[in-house]
Structure formats: C-alpha cells, structure tokens
Design a protein around this motif. Sequence first.
Motif, mmCIF file in Angstrom:
data_model
loop_
_atom_site.group_PDB
_atom_site.id
_atom_site.type_symbol
_atom_site.label_atom_id
_atom_site.label_comp_id
_atom_site.label_asym_id
_atom_site.label_seq_id
_atom_site.Cartn_x
_atom_site.Cartn_y
_atom_site.Cartn_z
ATOM 1 N N SER A 274 -22.418 -57.269 -108.174
ATOM 2 C CA SER A 274 -22.970 -57.263 -109.527
ATOM 3 C C SER A 274 -22.339 -58.296 -110.453
ATOM 4 N N LEU A 275 -21.278 -58.931 -110.010
ATOM 5 C CA LEU A 275 -20.575 -59.882 -110.874
ATOM 6 C C LEU A 275 -21.490 -61.036 -111.236
ATOM 7 N N SER A 276 -21.732 -61.230 -112.548
ATOM 8 C CA SER A 276 -22.665 -62.269 -112.971
ATOM 9 C C SER A 276 -22.053 -63.291 -113.907
ATOM 10 N N SER A 299 -23.921 -65.974 -111.791
ATOM 11 C CA SER A 299 -24.827 -67.046 -112.195
ATOM 12 C C SER A 299 -24.147 -68.085 -113.071
ATOM 13 N N ILE A 300 -23.157 -67.677 -113.871
ATOM 14 C CA ILE A 300 -22.533 -68.586 -114.823
ATOM 15 C C ILE A 300 -21.017 -68.580 -114.614
ATOM 16 N N VAL A 301 -20.441 -69.757 -114.400
ATOM 17 C CA VAL A 301 -19.001 -69.907 -114.271
ATOM 18 C C VAL A 301 -18.525 -70.851 -115.367
ATOM 19 N N SER A 302 -17.807 -70.297 -116.342
ATOM 20 C CA SER A 302 -17.156 -71.140 -117.334
ATOM 21 C C SER A 302 -15.645 -71.009 -117.230
ATOM 22 N N GLY A 303 -15.196 -70.187 -116.288
ATOM 23 C CA GLY A 303 -13.784 -70.039 -116.001
ATOM 24 C C GLY A 303 -13.452 -70.661 -114.653
ATOM 25 N N THR A 304 -12.546 -70.020 -113.916
ATOM 26 C CA THR A 304 -12.049 -70.587 -112.663
ATOM 27 C C THR A 304 -12.092 -69.544 -111.560
ATOM 28 N N ILE A 305 -12.563 -69.943 -110.387
ATOM 29 C CA ILE A 305 -12.429 -69.114 -109.192
ATOM 30 C C ILE A 305 -11.785 -69.956 -108.100
ATOM 31 N N SER A 306 -10.698 -69.437 -107.545
ATOM 32 C CA SER A 306 -9.965 -70.134 -106.487
ATOM 33 C C SER A 306 -9.911 -69.254 -105.251
ATOM 34 N N ILE A 307 -10.306 -69.842 -104.110
ATOM 35 C CA ILE A 307 -10.328 -69.114 -102.840
ATOM 36 C C ILE A 307 -9.571 -69.965 -101.835
ATOM 37 N N TYR A 308 -8.430 -69.482 -101.373
ATOM 38 C CA TYR A 308 -7.617 -70.347 -100.516
ATOM 39 C C TYR A 308 -6.681 -69.540 -99.608
ATOM 40 N N GLN A 309 -6.347 -70.142 -98.510
ATOM 41 C CA GLN A 309 -5.394 -69.607 -97.519
ATOM 42 C C GLN A 309 -5.777 -68.226 -97.023
ATOM 43 N N ASN A 310 -7.073 -68.020 -96.840
ATOM 44 C CA ASN A 310 -7.568 -66.812 -96.181
ATOM 45 C C ASN A 310 -7.909 -67.219 -94.751
ATOM 46 N N SER A 311 -7.049 -66.896 -93.807
ATOM 47 C CA SER A 311 -7.052 -67.533 -92.488
ATOM 48 C C SER A 311 -8.336 -67.322 -91.708
ATOM 49 N N PHE A 312 -8.973 -66.149 -91.814
ATOM 50 C CA PHE A 312 -10.095 -65.828 -90.938
ATOM 51 C C PHE A 312 -11.443 -65.802 -91.648
ATOM 52 N N VAL A 313 -11.482 -66.132 -92.933
ATOM 53 C CA VAL A 313 -12.756 -66.103 -93.625
ATOM 54 C C VAL A 313 -13.683 -67.161 -93.029
ATOM 55 N N SER A 314 -14.897 -66.764 -92.680
ATOM 56 C CA SER A 314 -15.852 -67.698 -92.078
ATOM 57 C C SER A 314 -17.040 -67.983 -92.984
ATOM 58 N N LEU A 315 -17.333 -67.071 -93.935
ATOM 59 C CA LEU A 315 -18.523 -67.205 -94.759
ATOM 60 C C LEU A 315 -18.196 -66.926 -96.215
ATOM 61 N N ILE A 316 -18.582 -67.854 -97.099
ATOM 62 C CA ILE A 316 -18.459 -67.671 -98.539
ATOM 63 C C ILE A 316 -19.816 -67.972 -99.151
ATOM 64 N N GLU A 317 -20.350 -67.000 -99.929
ATOM 65 C CA GLU A 317 -21.691 -67.166 -100.492
ATOM 66 C C GLU A 317 -21.693 -66.914 -101.999
ATOM 67 N N PHE A 318 -22.391 -67.789 -102.716
ATOM 68 C CA PHE A 318 -22.685 -67.620 -104.135
ATOM 69 C C PHE A 318 -24.198 -67.736 -104.293
ATOM 70 N N PRO A 319 -24.967 -66.743 -103.866
ATOM 71 C CA PRO A 319 -26.423 -66.913 -103.762
ATOM 72 C C PRO A 319 -27.146 -67.063 -105.091
ATOM 73 N N SER A 320 -26.532 -66.633 -106.221
ATOM 74 C CA SER A 320 -27.226 -66.683 -107.509
ATOM 75 C C SER A 320 -26.632 -67.702 -108.473
ATOM 76 N N LEU A 321 -25.648 -68.450 -108.049
ATOM 77 C CA LEU A 321 -24.971 -69.370 -108.953
ATOM 78 C C LEU A 321 -25.930 -70.441 -109.461
ATOM 79 N N SER A 322 -26.047 -70.545 -110.792
ATOM 80 C CA SER A 322 -26.938 -71.542 -111.384
ATOM 81 C C SER A 322 -26.213 -72.520 -112.290
ATOM 82 N N ASN A 323 -25.044 -72.119 -112.824
ATOM 83 C CA ASN A 323 -24.438 -72.943 -113.861
ATOM 84 C C ASN A 323 -22.927 -72.921 -113.738
ATOM 85 N N VAL A 324 -22.335 -74.075 -113.467
ATOM 86 C CA VAL A 324 -20.891 -74.269 -113.587
ATOM 87 C C VAL A 324 -20.692 -75.192 -114.783
#
Length: 398
Positions: A274-276, A299-324
């Motif tokens: 639900s995070l929008s 849908s809207i990112v005006s801040g920061t998201i950092s995703i790093y050093q997660n050894s086994f993550v294979s899939l990252i999805e932002f299906p509704s992202l429209s605006n950075v």
Amino acid sequence: VTGSFSINNNLQLREVQLNTVMRLSSTEFSLYGQNSTLLNMSQLVDISSFVNLYGNLGSLTISMPSLGTISNELAIRGNEAVSGVGLPSLVTLGGTLRIWSNIALGPVDLPMLANITGAMRIYSNSNASAVDLASLTKVTGVLEIFSNNLSTISFPALQSVSGTLLVYSNGGLETIVLPSLTSVSGTVKFFDNVDLVSISIPHLVNVTGTLSIYSNLKLTSLSIPEANAFAGSSTVGIYQNPDLVAIDLNLLLKVDGVFNVYGNKNLGNLSFPSLSILSGSINIYQNDLMESLRVGSLSIVSGTISIYQNSFVSLIEFPSLSNVSLTGCIMVYNNLNLSTIAFPSPANLSGVVSVYNNSGLNNVTLGMKQVNTLIVSGLSIGSPLGMCGNTLGSYIGI
C-alpha cells in the motif's frame, strides 16, 4: 504521617497493621530487615513521600487496597520474596513506582491504573511472575520493564504512548501483545529479549515518534497490519532480529520520517503493497536471505530509498512508480544475486535512480515503450563511467 516513620530489623515481627493511616506525606516511610512480614495499610489513599520497602527476608506481603495516588515514590527493592504487589485502586501514577532486585516477585496487580504521567520501572526481578496493567490506556511518562523472567507482556487497553515504553532484556518473555495501541508519538522500544517469538500491534495506525524492534534473537513474526503512516520526524527501525521471517505492514501508506530494515538474516520476501508516498527515507540492507522486495503502490518519491547488501535478493519491483522528483533518490547497489529490477511506469525521473554493483543483474525494466514520455535527468545504470559490475542483458522500454 508527616514525619519520618521507620520499621527496621525486627526479625520476629510478622505483621504491621496501619489501618487508620490515610496519607504518607513524610520525608520517608521505610520498612526493612523484617522476616516474613505482612504490611497492611487498608485506608492509605495517597503517597506523597518516599516509601521504601527493602531488604526484607522471607516473604513480604504488601496490601494497600485503597491507594489511589502516588505523587512521590514507592520503591520495593532487594527483598528475598515479595508474594505480591496489590494496588487495586491505583488510578494515576504521577510520581515513581520502582520494583527491582527482588529475588522472587509474585503478581504485580494494578488493575485500575489508567495513566502513567510519572515513571514505572519493573526490573531485575529474577523470578517475576506477572504484571497486570489491564486498564492502562496512556503512557505520557515512562514505563520500563527489563531483566525479568516474564513469559507474556500484554497491555490490553493501552491506546497511546506519548512518553516512553521500554521492554528489554527479559529472559523467558515469549509474547508481546498491544491489541489497542493506535498511536506512538513518543518512544517505544523492544530489544534484547532473547526468547521473544512474536510481537503483535494489530491496530497501530500512526507513528510520529520512535518505534524500534531489534536484537530479539528468536523473534519470528512482527505484525503491525493497520499501520498507515510513519509521519513527521518519526524513526522506525526493525533490525538485527536473526530469526525474523515475516513483517506485516500491508496498509502502510506513507513514510515521511526514517524507516530502517536491516540485519534480519532470515527475512524472506518483503512487501509494502500500500505504500504510495515517500518523502522520508527507507533503508533496506544486509538482510541476508531476502529474496524479493515489492513496493506495489509507490507512485511518488521525493525522499530516498536505498537497497543494498542483501545477498540473495533476486527481484525488486516498483510497479506503480511514476514520479521521482528533483529531491528524490532511489539507490540499488551491492546486491550480489539481484537479477531483475523493474520500474515499468515512470513518467518523470527528475531525481536520481542509481543501480550499480549488482553483479547478477541481467534484466532491467524501465519506463514505457514511448521513450519521449520520460523526463530523465539523473538516471544511472552502472555509473556514468561504466557498467560497475552490472552484466546487463536487456533494457525493456528504453
């Protein structure tokens, strides 16, 4: 009693009856060094002095059935055995109640206490049995419970914490349940509870203060299913819980503050459906077995998201992202097994989207097929100087 009143070192004394005393406003009332004593103060309604019950041998029984107010301090400490602390009429704690270092502690029964504006600290009672705070609705002061062998902590009526609630280092504690808590504008921390398995806060909606859950070695599940906002200058941290496999934040709508999820070695799939809106900061890192991350409605990112050093993550999805926006930044890096990252619908990338040093990455979906619908000013796949470890197989949409 307005003077100083002490009953000390009477080893054969079995019972103290002070049934006409209504108020203690003395400099100090003390009872210590007794052997298996009953303290009965049936008419006491107010403590505005320092009451010190300590160093008693055998079993100490405390009966204050009419006590309604503590505006100074009641200290129960260093007793060999306290059969129980019964304060059935205490409604408001504006002063301090401290119960600590009692070798055996029976039930702490405060069934009518509704508000803590002062401080309650229950700690270092090696054989504590139960704490009953059935009517507690607000903590505007301090409630601290640590180093006790309690199996369950439940505050069934607690609705808000604008002060401080700390539960930590309780060996044997398996469950924390806060079924009525809806808002945290102060500080709530649960940490270093080595046997804690589950935390349930089913109706928490809004966090504007600090919520920290960390270093609980056996914690497997965390459920905050109705959380709507980490708002204002909030700080939320879920970290270093090595057995945690699931986090339920399914209704989280926005993050204005700081939200950290890290060092949870067995956390599998992580989803915020639900995070929008993100105007704050989200940091997700060093979750060794996390396989996927999906931020379904963002849908809207005006801040920061950092995703790093997660050894086994294979899939990252932002299906509704429209605006950075210009102040927005998404960074995905040093995830060794990341193979797919998807931003299928951005219309405005005025900020920064940086994806680098993910050595297994071979599939990137970015944008729509019409490249002219994108405004791209800060996009980096790899880095401006090279691929930086990415082995890209395909761009889809650009």
